[in-house]
Every structure is written in C-alpha cells, then in structure tokens.
Design an enzyme around this catalytic site. Structure first.
Site, PDB file in Angstrom:
ATOM      1  N   ARG A 276      30.640  48.838  52.528  1.00 24.32           N
ATOM      2  CA  ARG A 276      29.823  47.621  52.553  1.00 24.32           C
ATOM      3  C   ARG A 276      29.435  47.234  53.973  1.00 24.32           C
ATOM      4  NH1 ARG A 276      31.650  42.245  53.104  1.00 24.32           N
ATOM      5  NH2 ARG A 276      30.077  40.687  52.521  1.00 24.32           N
TER       6      ARG A 276
ATOM      7  N   ASP B 206      30.124  28.597  39.668  1.00 25.66           N
ATOM      8  CA  ASP B 206      30.564  27.203  39.754  1.00 25.66           C
ATOM      9  C   ASP B 206      29.482  26.407  40.467  1.00 25.66           C
ATOM     10  OD1 ASP B 206      32.255  24.914  39.706  1.00 25.66           O
ATOM     11  OD2 ASP B 206      32.828  25.332  41.782  1.00 25.66           O
TER      12      ASP B 206
ATOM     13  N   HIS C 106      41.016  41.421  20.547  1.00 25.42           N
ATOM     14  CA  HIS C 106      41.978  42.380  20.005  1.00 25.42           C
ATOM     15  C   HIS C 106      41.655  42.757  18.553  1.00 25.42           C
ATOM     16  CE1 HIS C 106      45.272  44.871  20.556  1.00 25.42           C
ATOM     17  NE2 HIS C 106      46.277  44.011  20.700  1.00 25.42           N
TER      18      HIS C 106
ATOM     19  N   ASP D 274      41.540  47.832  21.246  1.00 24.51           N
ATOM     20  CA  ASP D 274      42.985  47.993  21.374  1.00 24.51           C
ATOM     21  C   ASP D 274      43.368  48.069  22.849  1.00 24.51           C
ATOM     22  OD1 ASP D 274      42.941  50.897  22.263  1.00 24.51           O
ATOM     23  OD2 ASP D 274      41.941  51.047  20.314  1.00 24.51           O
TER      24      ASP D 274
END
Length: 492
Positions: free
Chosen positions: A301, A359, A462, A466
C-alpha cells in the site's frame, strides 16, 4: 403652448406605448389581458434620461399546493432535513426545494412550477407525508395551459434585484449545510467563488465572503483556556511560611441537577436499523474469529499510495479487503446468497455487491460497492471515496444503499480488536475488521519479529452455512491479504 410641449416631452420620456405580440412565455415577461399597455414611471418624468420600467409588486397568480410525490420503495413518510427556499423566494422548474430523508435514503425535492414560494408546511426535522402539501407556490396558470400567450416584454431585473442563487445555465455546487448558511446570511451563491472540486462552494468560501462584505474578522470557536496563576511577589521565606500554615480545605457544595428526561421519535436511518436488527434476531448466528499478518500488504500500500494520489484517489486498506473477499466468494458462493423468509429457497447472487458499514451523523448506514468481481483495486478505491463523501454529507441515494449481498464492517477505524457483527437480512454473512496493531510474533525459525496484526470476526447464518465452510472462506481471504501477490493468480 410651451408648458404643453414640455409636458408631452416629459411624458414620452417617462412612458411609451408597447405593442403586445404573441410569443412563448419566458421568465422575464408578464402576462396581460390588454393588447396595448401604456407604461408610465413618475421618476422618469423628472429624470427622463434613465428610461426605466418599475416592476409591479401586485400578484395576479394562482396558489398551487405542491404535494410530496411518491418517491418509491414503499415510503409513506419522510423527515424534512433542509430547506433550500423560504417564503417569498422565486423558483423555477427543477430548482431544489428541500431535502428529505426516509429510513432508506436522502432525496432532494425539486419544483414543478415557476413562481413564488408563499408557504412552507413543515419545519426542519418534522415528518412530511406522501400526498400531502409540501409548499404553496404562486404561479401563473396561463403558463401551464396555453402554449402561446399575450406578453409584454420588460427590461431585465437589475443585478441588485436578482434573487436566484444560480447562474442561468449553470447550477452552483454546494452541500445543504452550505446553502442554509448562505440563506441565513442573505448571500447569493452565484456571487460566491467556490474553491472546492469542480468549483464547489465550501463553508469557508461563505465565511470569507461574509467577512469581506462586513469587514469583520470571524472569531474562532470558543475553547476552554487554562490561565496560569500570576507569579507571587512575596519573598521566598515568607512564601514557605505561608505554605506551611495554609492547608487547602475541600469545599463541599450540594450538587444541583435541573435536567429533564425527553422523548424523541425514532426516525430516518435509526428507524431502518430498528427494523433490520429486529429481523436479524430470527437468524441463528455462527461466529468465527482469526488474526491476519499484514506486513506485505502494508508495504504494498505504501508503494501504491503515490500512484493513487496522483489520480486524486485516496487508497486505504479497505479496497484490498473488499477485493480479497470477492475473490474468496468465487470459491465459496454460498456466502454470497440470500434466503427467503421461510428459509425454503436460496438465491445465489451473480454480482458481488459488498456493503461497507459507515458511521455518520445520521446514524449507521451500509452503502455497497456494486459488481466488485469485475472491478480493480483502484476502481474499488475510487468508488469508496465517492460513497464516503456522499455518506458524510447525507447525500447517499437509494441505489447506493440497496442491493447488498455481503458486508464488511471496519470497526477498527474507531477501535477494538474483536466484535460480534450482526447479519443484515437477507444476506447470510458479515465480517468485522479490528484495528491494525504492531505485535511481536515468531517466524518459522523461532525468531521474534514485528508484525502488523489485524483481527477479523465473522458471523454467518448457521441455517445454510456450516462452520467448516466459514473457516475455509476465512483462510482463503487471509491468504490473499498475507500474500497480496497471490491475488494476481485469481484476478479476471
């Protein structure tokens, strides 16, 4: 005779006979019933060299109730967040009237008429309902029903009398907050030079313009200031004596609290969050956590940041996280699905529309980057910059906020390492990313080295996913980030 000649000369200077012709309506003309109009101005009678026409303040238009139309998505009520006009303002078709916010997106309402605003039905932060009046506009009905009308041409309004906040043919760029600041200080945006991108007018431009007009220096925001105690003038022995005899005694004062509880309705994005999280309670969540060593990604980066900045794009770690997730979803497509309400059918999504939790001042919003599977890291970064800019100003639309298939929440920008993210229905998986921190780790030779560590927390539905599938997906995503060059092998 001489007096009569002077009177006729003055009359010709003050007024003239105007022939009325058939033409299409323009914003600088008035509609009249008569075929000839004699325009007379008493000021020109005494000072005929100006030859000006005075516009009449008498209004002959019809009041039209401009109602809030259906903005789609089954929305029946919105919150008024910003008014771009006030009573008495002139508006044209497609001018911005106000900004409203639903529980899904912010929408700018534009005018359908040319006319004058006579009444605003709502104050800021009040609830407006679809199909109910939003504003009253005084408009000339003849403009709407007749293609050709009798008009009288009048001189253009002087620059001082111009009340619109845009230049003809050019829309000024400014956020709602900047427009409101300009409106409160009676500043025309067309007179302010924007210094932002694409000549966008910023808050600083308005404040600088106001300071130039008033000659005042704007005070800085008030901050608490610590004033040091004045130096004591007593001699050292006297000071020591006073110190020995002076013992600070704590003063006990009764604590008086006069605050009162208040009740506020849940609106906007908060209302949407209540609905979504209530639906998420029906999903049995499976959690899985791991840590990722990002030394190579941090170095990569740093090498690519100057290239991105040269193109005007801010390159964070998030585009790499998103692209790695998309590559892993190609191997485990069950994580990019949705399930119906009764959990009878699974829909495998063709596009990887990866949502990013943000946010904002309006609350938690989750816009998504569309079709990540066909985007490069650089394209993802550019799209993220756009979404973050719109999100911070509350301008995200419905398209940006809907259609997500998989979500990542970068909670680490605020703090924390592990989390327990909640799935956004109808999606089936979400990941929460912790902060990157430098920690000691052992290499293959048993030597300690400095590692850039990030923790990740996954939640999956779930009922259809799995634990082994979630763990394998996480391991593949982790391998892409720990060895960024390996992503080149799966790029398409």
């Amino acid at each position: 005779m001489a007096a009569a000649a002077a009177l006729r000369s003055g009359s010709r200077a003050a007024g003239r006979l105007i022939r009325v012709c058939h033409t299409r309506s323009y914003s600088s003309v008035r509609f009249l019933k008569s075929k000839y109009v004699y325009a007379f101005d008493k000021s020109a009678f005494f000072n005929h060299q100006h030859r000006l026409f005075r516009t009449s303040a008498i209004s002959n238009g019809q009041i039209v109730q401009f109602k809030l139309s259906d903005i789609g998505e089954g929305i029946t009520e919105v919150t008024v967040k910003e008014w771009y006009v006030k009573e008495g303002d002139s508006v044209s078709q497609f001018d911005s009237i106000c900004e409203v916010q639903s529980d899904k997106a912010s929408v700018t309402i534009t005018s359908r008429y040319d006319g004058i605003i006579r009444k605003l039905y709502y104050n800021l932060d009040e609830i407006a309902y679809v199909g109910k009046p939003l504003v009253d506009i005084e408009t000339d009905v003849l403009k709407d029903v007749a293609p050709e009308e009798d008009v009288v041409e009048t001189p253009a309004v002087s620059h001082e009398e111009h009340t619109h906040q845009e230049i003809k043919g050019h829309k000024t760029l400014a956020t709602p907050a900047v427009r409101r600041l300009a409106m409160e200080n009676n500043i025309k945006l067309s007179e302010v030079v924007g210094t932002g991108k694409d000549n966008r007018i910023l808050k600083e431009d308005i404040l600088n313009y106001l300071a130039k007009q008033t000659g005042a220096i704007l005070p800085p925001s008030p901050k608490s200031e610590i004033i040091p105690p004045l130096p004591k003038l007593e001699t050292a022995p006297a000071a020591r004596k006073d110190k020995a005899h002076t013992i600070p005694v704590p003063i006990s004062k009764p604590i008086v609290f006069t605050g009162k509880d208040k009740i506020e309705p849940i609106t906007g994005f908060h209302k949407a969050m209540v609905k979504t999280m209530s639906a998420a309670l029906k999903i049995p969540h499976f959690g899985y956590c791991d840590e990722i060593e990002l030394n190579q990604l941090v170095q990569l980066r740093e090498e690519l940041k100057p290239l991105a900045q040269a193109c005007g794009v801010k390159l964070s770690f998030m585009p790499f996280f998103i692209k790695a997730a998309s590559l892993a979803l190609l191997h485990y497509p069950v994580l990019n699905t949705s399930v119906d309400e009764n959990c009878q059918n699974i829909t495998y999504k063709a596009s990887h529309n990866i949502g990013i939790a943000m946010d904002t001042e309006q609350g938690l919003i989750v816009p998504n980057v569309k079709s990540v599977q066909v985007r490069s890291v650089f394209e993802i970064a550019s799209e993220l910059n756009r979404l973050q800019s719109l999100g911070s100003s509350g301008q995200l639309g419905t398209i940006d906020l809907t259609g997500g298939t998989f979500t990542l929440s970068n909670i680490g920008t605020i703090g924390g390492t592990y989390a327990k993210p909640v799935i956004l229905p109808p999606e089936v998986a979400i990941g929460a990313l912790g902060k990157i921190q430098v920690l000691p780790r052992f290499n293959g030779k048993g030597e300690i080295f400095k590692a850039q560590i990030m923790n990740v927390s996954w939640s999956a539905d779930h009922r259809i996913i799995d634990g082994a599938t979630m763990a394998r997906f996480s391991n593949l995503w982790k391998s892409y980030l720990e060895n960024p060059a390996s992503m080149l092998l799966d790029l398409r």
